[in-house]
Design a protein around this motif. Structure first.
Motif, PDB file in Angstrom:
ATOM      1  N   ASP A  24       0.816  -1.208   0.000  1.00 26.43           N
ATOM      2  CA  ASP A  24       0.000   0.000   0.000  1.00 26.43           C
ATOM      3  C   ASP A  24       0.854   1.263   0.000  1.00 26.43           C
ATOM      4  N   GLY A  25       1.979   1.230   0.707  1.00 31.97           N
ATOM      5  CA  GLY A  25       2.857   2.400   0.714  1.00 31.97           C
ATOM      6  C   GLY A  25       3.365   2.720  -0.679  1.00 31.97           C
ATOM      7  N   ALA A  26       3.733   1.686  -1.423  1.00 33.63           N
ATOM      8  CA  ALA A  26       4.175   1.899  -2.804  1.00 33.63           C
ATOM      9  C   ALA A  26       3.024   2.386  -3.676  1.00 33.63           C
ATOM     10  N   TYR A  27       1.841   1.810  -3.468  1.00 32.52           N
ATOM     11  CA  TYR A  27       0.665   2.202  -4.255  1.00 32.52           C
ATOM     12  C   TYR A  27       0.301   3.664  -4.011  1.00 32.52           C
ATOM     13  N   TYR A  28       0.233   4.073  -2.743  1.00 35.74           N
ATOM     14  CA  TYR A  28      -0.147   5.450  -2.430  1.00 35.74           C
ATOM     15  C   TYR A  28       0.850   6.453  -3.019  1.00 35.74           C
ATOM     16  N   THR A  29       2.116   6.068  -3.060  1.00 39.04           N
ATOM     17  CA  THR A  29       3.141   6.971  -3.579  1.00 39.04           C
ATOM     18  C   THR A  29       3.011   7.187  -5.078  1.00 39.04           C
ATOM     19  N   CYS A  30       2.603   6.144  -5.802  1.00 40.76           N
ATOM     20  CA  CYS A  30       2.664   6.179  -7.269  1.00 40.76           C
ATOM     21  C   CYS A  30       1.320   6.321  -7.964  1.00 40.76           C
ATOM     22  N   SER A  31       0.224   5.968  -7.318  1.00 44.40           N
ATOM     23  CA  SER A  31      -1.034   5.812  -8.042  1.00 44.40           C
ATOM     24  C   SER A  31      -1.519   7.098  -8.697  1.00 44.40           C
ATOM     25  N   ALA A  32      -1.443   8.227  -7.962  1.00 42.61           N
ATOM     26  CA  ALA A  32      -1.975   9.476  -8.523  1.00 42.61           C
ATOM     27  C   ALA A  32      -1.233   9.857  -9.807  1.00 42.61           C
ATOM     28  N   LEU A  33       0.095   9.778  -9.775  1.00 46.09           N
ATOM     29  CA  LEU A  33       0.870  10.136 -10.961  1.00 46.09           C
ATOM     30  C   LEU A  33       0.646   9.140 -12.092  1.00 46.09           C
ATOM     31  N   TYR A  34       0.476   7.872 -11.767  1.00 49.77           N
ATOM     32  CA  TYR A  34       0.245   6.881 -12.822  1.00 49.77           C
ATOM     33  C   TYR A  34      -1.060   7.164 -13.565  1.00 49.77           C
TER      34      TYR A  34
END
Length: 415
Positions: A24-34
């Motif tokens: 989840d930490g990786a997801y929260y960091t990247c999802s918006a920009l992706y």
């Protein structure tokens, strides 16, 4: 106190939390920009989709918590962990807003239900006197996992390719798949006894006193978007030279919770001490807001930076107090045979804070400035002081919520 619980259900819960939190930490960091830069979705559509998803998730928490009560929390938690993994896996093929909305609604629903089922698991596997400490360990573990995941997400951001972003989603999906398999190692917890004859299926929805307590807690949860959204924007509006400080304050918050959340929960052992902890949290959050308001003054960079660090330190102290107190209150006021649905209802405060908090706080703080900070601090203080009377009012009629049948509280089945 051991940093890692001894072998047994508590350690299993901690390991499952850690693995899912890294993804989840990786997801929260990247999802918006992706979704905005790679998929091509507008920021407005992304925001609307996320708000709708968490609104749906908040509605799903109670019935899924009820499912955990009726069918057993371990099986329900495993099923919802698999569902979360499936939801994240669908992000690998999402290329437009419609499929994104379906996937993110499934993700938020599964996450809300998983939280409620996990709370019901703790209610069945952990003695009442140890629950707040276990939840503090899980919160500390959550922060550690999010920090590790954020570092992985940072690597993906630095690479910046579609494949790097998709690798992050794959890691998150595999993390929840592993979480489900780890939860299967827990001892089975018997389903709760049937509801009182003639009583409502979702009794928490008619429990006005518990609803008032949950509402007071939701006001305090408005602190959640501060560090991740409002404070970075507040800093950027005042000095581009301090843009890095937003990330540093997030790291400070994460590190303090990892190191001190368990210690902060030691003084909470019942409803009176929990109410005092929440009241103290209101005082600390008011002090934090007052310091942030001072940072609006015409100050040198080092002075503004120092105030922001002090404000963030007071905020995380209030956060830890509020978390420990609210965990104890949520469990102690919930009937033993309806832990899942009550925890699901209490947990809707997180979804509400995630949905309404960004809009409310950006308007209040970024548009109003220092007066907005002081108004928010006064709101935190009022909520902290209101928790004690609300808890005492809710405590008066707990006996009427006990099942009339000779059902015992949820207990773990033999290993």
């Amino acid at each position: 106190m051991r940093p890692i619980p001894p072998a047994g259900p508590q350690r299993t819960l901690v390991v499952a939390q850690l693995i899912s939190a890294v993804g989840d930490g990786a997801y929260y960091t990247c999802s918006a920009l992706y979704f905005t830069h790679v998929v091509g979705m507008s920021a407005t559509r992304l925001g609307v989709g996320l708000a709708m998803a968490w609104a749906v998730g908040s509605l799903a928490g109670v019935p899924l918590g009820h499912l955990a009560d009726r069918r057993g929390p371990r099986g329900t938690a495993v099923l919802l962990a698999f569902a979360t993994a499936a939801a994240v896996a669908t992000f690998l093929v999402v290329r437009s807003f419609g499929p994104f909305l379906v996937a993110v609604c499934l993700y938020a629903t599964a996450q809300s239900g998983l939280t409620a089922a996990r709370q019901a698991l703790i209610g069945g596997l952990v003695a009442p006197s140890e629950r707040t400490e276990v939840l503090a360990r899980l919160q500390s573990t959550l922060n550690a996992g999010l920090a590790l995941g954020a570092a992985l997400g940072g690597v993906a951001l630095s690479v910046g390719t579609r494949a790097a972003f998709l690798a992050v989603f794959a890691v998150d999906a595999l993390g929840f798949l592993a979480c489900a398999l780890i939860l299967l190692r827990l001892p089975e917890v018997a389903p709760a006894a049937g509801r009182a004859e003639g009583g409502p299926r979702l009794a928490v929805l008619s429990d006005r006193r518990y609803a008032v307590v949950a509402l007071v807690n939701t006001v305090l949860l408005l602190r959640m978007p501060l560090l991740s959204l409002v404070i970075p924007l507040w800093i950027a509006a005042r000095s581009s030279d301090l843009g890095w400080l937003g990330s540093a304050l997030f790291v400070l918050n994460t590190g303090v919770v990892m190191a001190f959340q368990v210690r902060a929960a030691r003084s909470v052992s019942g409803l009176p001490s929990a109410s005092r902890a929440v009241r103290d949290a209101g005082v600390l959050l008011l002090a934090s807001c007052a310091v942030f308001a001072l940072s609006a003054a015409d100050l040198p960079l080092w002075g503004m930076g120092a105030l922001l660090v002090v404000g963030a330190t007071l905020q995380v102290a209030g956060e830890m107090k509020q978390s420990a107190g609210s965990w104890q209150i949520a469990f102690d006021l919930a009937p033993a045979h309806q832990t899942g649905q009550y925890q699901g209802f209490f947990g809707t405060g997180v979804a509400v804070a995630r949905t309404l908090g960004p809009l409310l706080l950006t308007t209040l703080l970024l548009d109003w400035g220092a007066p907005g900070w002081l108004l928010l601090g006064g709101l935190f203080l009022a909520a902290g002081c209101a928790m004690g009377p609300a808890v005492r009012w809710a405590e008066r009629d707990r006996a009427r919520l006990a099942p009339e049948a000779a059902g015992a509280p949820v207990v773990p089945s033999p290993v």
